[in-house]
Design an enzyme around this catalytic site. Structure first.
Site, PDB file in Angstrom:
ATOM      1  N   ASP A   4      -0.354   5.076 -13.285  1.00 37.54           N
ATOM      2  CA  ASP A   4      -0.128   4.265 -12.079  1.00 37.54           C
ATOM      3  C   ASP A   4       1.377   4.063 -11.934  1.00 37.54           C
ATOM      4  O   ASP A   4       2.078   3.870 -12.932  1.00 37.54           O
ATOM      5  CB  ASP A   4      -0.837   2.911 -12.229  1.00 37.54           C
ATOM      6  CG  ASP A   4      -1.064   2.236 -10.875  1.00 37.54           C
ATOM      7  OD1 ASP A   4      -2.236   1.958 -10.553  1.00 37.54           O
ATOM      8  OD2 ASP A   4      -0.084   1.976 -10.157  1.00 37.54           O
ATOM      9  N   TYR A 114      -4.732   7.711   7.791  1.00 31.43           N
ATOM     10  CA  TYR A 114      -5.342   7.358   6.509  1.00 31.43           C
ATOM     11  C   TYR A 114      -6.668   8.104   6.329  1.00 31.43           C
ATOM     12  O   TYR A 114      -6.869   8.797   5.319  1.00 31.43           O
ATOM     13  CB  TYR A 114      -5.558   5.834   6.427  1.00 31.43           C
ATOM     14  CG  TYR A 114      -6.427   5.407   5.268  1.00 31.43           C
ATOM     15  CD1 TYR A 114      -6.042   5.670   3.950  1.00 31.43           C
ATOM     16  CD2 TYR A 114      -7.639   4.748   5.486  1.00 31.43           C
ATOM     17  CE1 TYR A 114      -6.849   5.291   2.885  1.00 31.43           C
ATOM     18  CE2 TYR A 114      -8.445   4.360   4.423  1.00 31.43           C
ATOM     19  CZ  TYR A 114      -8.054   4.628   3.121  1.00 31.43           C
ATOM     20  OH  TYR A 114      -8.849   4.258   2.082  1.00 31.43           O
ATOM     21  N   LYS A 118      -7.664  11.435   3.680  1.00 33.89           N
ATOM     22  CA  LYS A 118      -8.780  11.483   2.721  1.00 33.89           C
ATOM     23  C   LYS A 118      -9.711  12.659   3.018  1.00 33.89           C
ATOM     24  O   LYS A 118     -10.191  13.339   2.099  1.00 33.89           O
ATOM     25  CB  LYS A 118      -9.559  10.165   2.776  1.00 33.89           C
ATOM     26  CG  LYS A 118      -8.776   8.957   2.296  1.00 33.89           C
ATOM     27  CD  LYS A 118      -8.638   8.969   0.784  1.00 33.89           C
ATOM     28  CE  LYS A 118      -7.988   7.700   0.286  1.00 33.89           C
ATOM     29  NZ  LYS A 118      -8.019   7.579  -1.155  1.00 33.89           N
ATOM     30  N   ASN A 143     -15.810  -1.272   2.393  1.00 38.56           N
ATOM     31  CA  ASN A 143     -14.905  -2.236   1.765  1.00 38.56           C
ATOM     32  C   ASN A 143     -15.343  -2.507   0.333  1.00 38.56           C
ATOM     33  O   ASN A 143     -16.498  -2.856   0.100  1.00 38.56           O
ATOM     34  CB  ASN A 143     -14.926  -3.571   2.521  1.00 38.56           C
ATOM     35  CG  ASN A 143     -14.541  -3.388   3.974  1.00 38.56           C
ATOM     36  OD1 ASN A 143     -13.373  -3.200   4.293  1.00 38.56           O
ATOM     37  ND2 ASN A 143     -15.534  -3.422   4.857  1.00 38.56           N
TER      38      ASN A 143
HETATM   39  N1  LIG Z   1     -10.255  -1.481  -1.142  1.00 40.19           N
HETATM   40  C1  LIG Z   1     -11.138  -0.954  -0.292  1.00 40.19           C
HETATM   41  O1  LIG Z   1     -11.859  -1.678   0.413  1.00 40.19           O
HETATM   42  C2  LIG Z   1     -11.279   0.554  -0.214  1.00 40.19           C
HETATM   43  C3  LIG Z   1     -12.249   1.089   0.632  1.00 40.19           C
HETATM   44  C4  LIG Z   1     -12.419   2.477   0.684  1.00 40.19           C
HETATM   45  C5  LIG Z   1     -11.633   3.300  -0.102  1.00 40.19           C
HETATM   46  N2  LIG Z   1     -10.671   2.752  -0.903  1.00 40.19           N
HETATM   47  C6  LIG Z   1      -9.871   3.657  -1.739  1.00 40.19           C
HETATM   48  O2  LIG Z   1      -9.975   3.206  -3.075  1.00 40.19           O
HETATM   49  C7  LIG Z   1      -8.778   3.499  -3.805  1.00 40.19           C
HETATM   50  C8  LIG Z   1      -8.211   2.238  -4.439  1.00 40.19           C
HETATM   51  O3  LIG Z   1      -7.964   1.294  -3.421  1.00 40.19           O
HETATM   52  P1  LIG Z   1      -7.501  -0.207  -3.742  1.00 40.19           P
HETATM   53  O4  LIG Z   1      -7.987  -1.055  -2.634  1.00 40.19           O
HETATM   54  O5  LIG Z   1      -7.817  -0.531  -5.147  1.00 40.19           O
HETATM   55  O6  LIG Z   1      -5.928  -0.052  -3.506  1.00 40.19           O
HETATM   56  P2  LIG Z   1      -4.744  -0.486  -4.446  1.00 40.19           P
HETATM   57  O7  LIG Z   1      -3.487  -0.305  -3.617  1.00 40.19           O
HETATM   58  O8  LIG Z   1      -5.009  -1.815  -5.023  1.00 40.19           O
HETATM   59  O9  LIG Z   1      -4.813   0.598  -5.602  1.00 40.19           O
HETATM   60  C9  LIG Z   1      -4.158   1.848  -5.544  1.00 40.19           C
HETATM   61  C10 LIG Z   1      -3.466   2.080  -6.871  1.00 40.19           C
HETATM   62  O10 LIG Z   1      -2.836   3.362  -6.857  1.00 40.19           O
HETATM   63  C11 LIG Z   1      -1.510   3.243  -7.355  1.00 40.19           C
HETATM   64  N3  LIG Z   1      -0.739   4.347  -6.749  1.00 40.19           N
HETATM   65  C12 LIG Z   1      -0.533   4.602  -5.429  1.00 40.19           C
HETATM   66  N4  LIG Z   1       0.198   5.725  -5.272  1.00 40.19           N
HETATM   67  C13 LIG Z   1       0.459   6.209  -6.512  1.00 40.19           C
HETATM   68  C14 LIG Z   1       1.178   7.341  -7.004  1.00 40.19           C
HETATM   69  N5  LIG Z   1       1.773   8.209  -6.187  1.00 40.19           N
HETATM   70  N6  LIG Z   1       1.242   7.522  -8.341  1.00 40.19           N
HETATM   71  C15 LIG Z   1       0.642   6.649  -9.195  1.00 40.19           C
HETATM   72  N7  LIG Z   1      -0.048   5.569  -8.785  1.00 40.19           N
HETATM   73  C16 LIG Z   1      -0.139   5.347  -7.458  1.00 40.19           C
HETATM   74  C17 LIG Z   1      -1.066   1.849  -6.941  1.00 40.19           C
HETATM   75  O11 LIG Z   1       0.003   1.334  -7.697  1.00 40.19           O
HETATM   76  C18 LIG Z   1      -2.368   1.056  -7.163  1.00 40.19           C
HETATM   77  O12 LIG Z   1      -2.505   0.611  -8.512  1.00 40.19           O
HETATM   78  C19 LIG Z   1      -7.839   4.152  -2.774  1.00 40.19           C
HETATM   79  O13 LIG Z   1      -7.968   5.551  -2.914  1.00 40.19           O
HETATM   80  C20 LIG Z   1      -8.394   3.697  -1.434  1.00 40.19           C
HETATM   81  O14 LIG Z   1      -8.090   4.620  -0.417  1.00 40.19           O
HETATM   82  C21 LIG Z   1     -10.481   1.405  -0.983  1.00 40.19           C
END
Ligand SMILES: NC(=O)c1ccc[n+]([C@@H]2O[C@H](COP(=O)([O-])OP(=O)(O)OC[C@H]3O[C@@H](n4cnc5c(N)ncnc54)[C@H](O)[C@@H]3O)[C@@H](O)[C@H]2O)c1
Length: 203
Positions: A4, A114, A118, A143
């Site tokens: 991360d 976005y 994906k 979500n």
């Molecule tokens: N939260 C939601 O409701 C939701 C819904 C659908 C999909 N998602 C997907 O789930 C995944 C996690 O989402 P989240 O809500 O936990 O977001 P988040 O921002 O809390 O987590 C993303 C993590 O990825 C790390 N990161 C980002 N770019 C990086 C890179 N280039 N190198 C290393 N680390 C990197 C960030 O530091 C963070 O820890 C994502 O792929 C998001 O698209 C989330």
């Protein structure tokens, strides 16, 4: 092994039993050292930028981090013969579906960078599966919400854009107002019905 760059993540949220590598997914050297120094069986890819509004004003960031960096990861996996991949996609790949109940076969037509970033990875994965025997799973959820049952880790975003933590912040007196968008849906109060998955169920 957790990779991360802590761009939106938190060091304290990583279990102390895990090996933590602070590095960037798009950096070949960071990936190379992980795949060389550890025996990796499978990759669970949840790193991304995920703010829909920001993806519209800054698409380069989204195609760079969500598409190009993921390609670097896939390339490194191929090089090290790692062929199991779990990908956190999103229901934003559907766009505005013409049916009420969405299934895996419902047509995808994302309406913002976005969602498109994906979907591009989903398409790349399908091609990798037929060409390189990659085995993959794509999770398209709406979500994610909730905290781990010990309450040690939970949602912690800055800025917070997720409705449930925003409601909780309001109840704690940390914010004055809550905006709920959409008022003309076919529901009792006109607001939309939202779909949530508990983060532990997701894990
Ligand atoms: N939260 C939601 O409701 C939701 C819904 C659908 C999909 N998602 C997907 O789930 C995944 C996690 O989402 P989240 O809500 O936990 O977001 P988040 O921002 O809390 O987590 C993303 C993590 O990825 C790390 N990161 C980002 N770019 C990086 C890179 N280039 N190198 C290393 N680390 C990197 C960030 O530091 C963070 O820890 C994502 O792929 C998001 O698209 C989330």
């Amino acid at each position: 092994v957790v990779l991360d760059n802590l761009s939106t993540g938190h060091r304290w949220a990583i279990d102390e039993k895990a090996v933590f590598v602070e590095g960037n997914l798009g950096n070949e050297k960071d990936l190379e050292s992980i795949f060389t120094n550890h025996k990796i069986d499978a990759v669970m890819h949840f790193a991304a930028n995920s703010l829909v509004g920001e993806s519209v004003t800054d698409p380069l960031k989204y195609y760079q981090n969500n598409v190009a960096a993921t390609l670097t990861l896939l390339q490194t996996m191929m090089k090290h013969n790692v062929k199991k991949f779990i990908f956190s996609s999103t229901a934003a790949t559907y766009g505005i579906p013409s049916v009420d109940i969405i299934t895996e076969d419902t047509a995808t037509n994302p309406i913002n960078p976005y969602g498109r970033s994906k979907l591009m990875i989903e398409q790349i994965l399908a091609d990798f599966a037929s060409a390189y025997d990659m085995e993959y799973v794509v999770l398209r959820y709406f979500n994610a919400a909730g905290a781990y049952e010990t309450a040690e880790i939970g949602e912690c975003h800055d800025p917070e854009t997720h409705l449930i933590p925003i409601i909780l912040q309001h109840l704690l007196g940390e914010r004055e107002n809550i905006s709920v968008f959409g008022s003309d849906y076919d529901t009792e109060d006109g607001t939309c019905i939202r779909d949530y998955i508990h983060v532990t169920d997701l894990a």
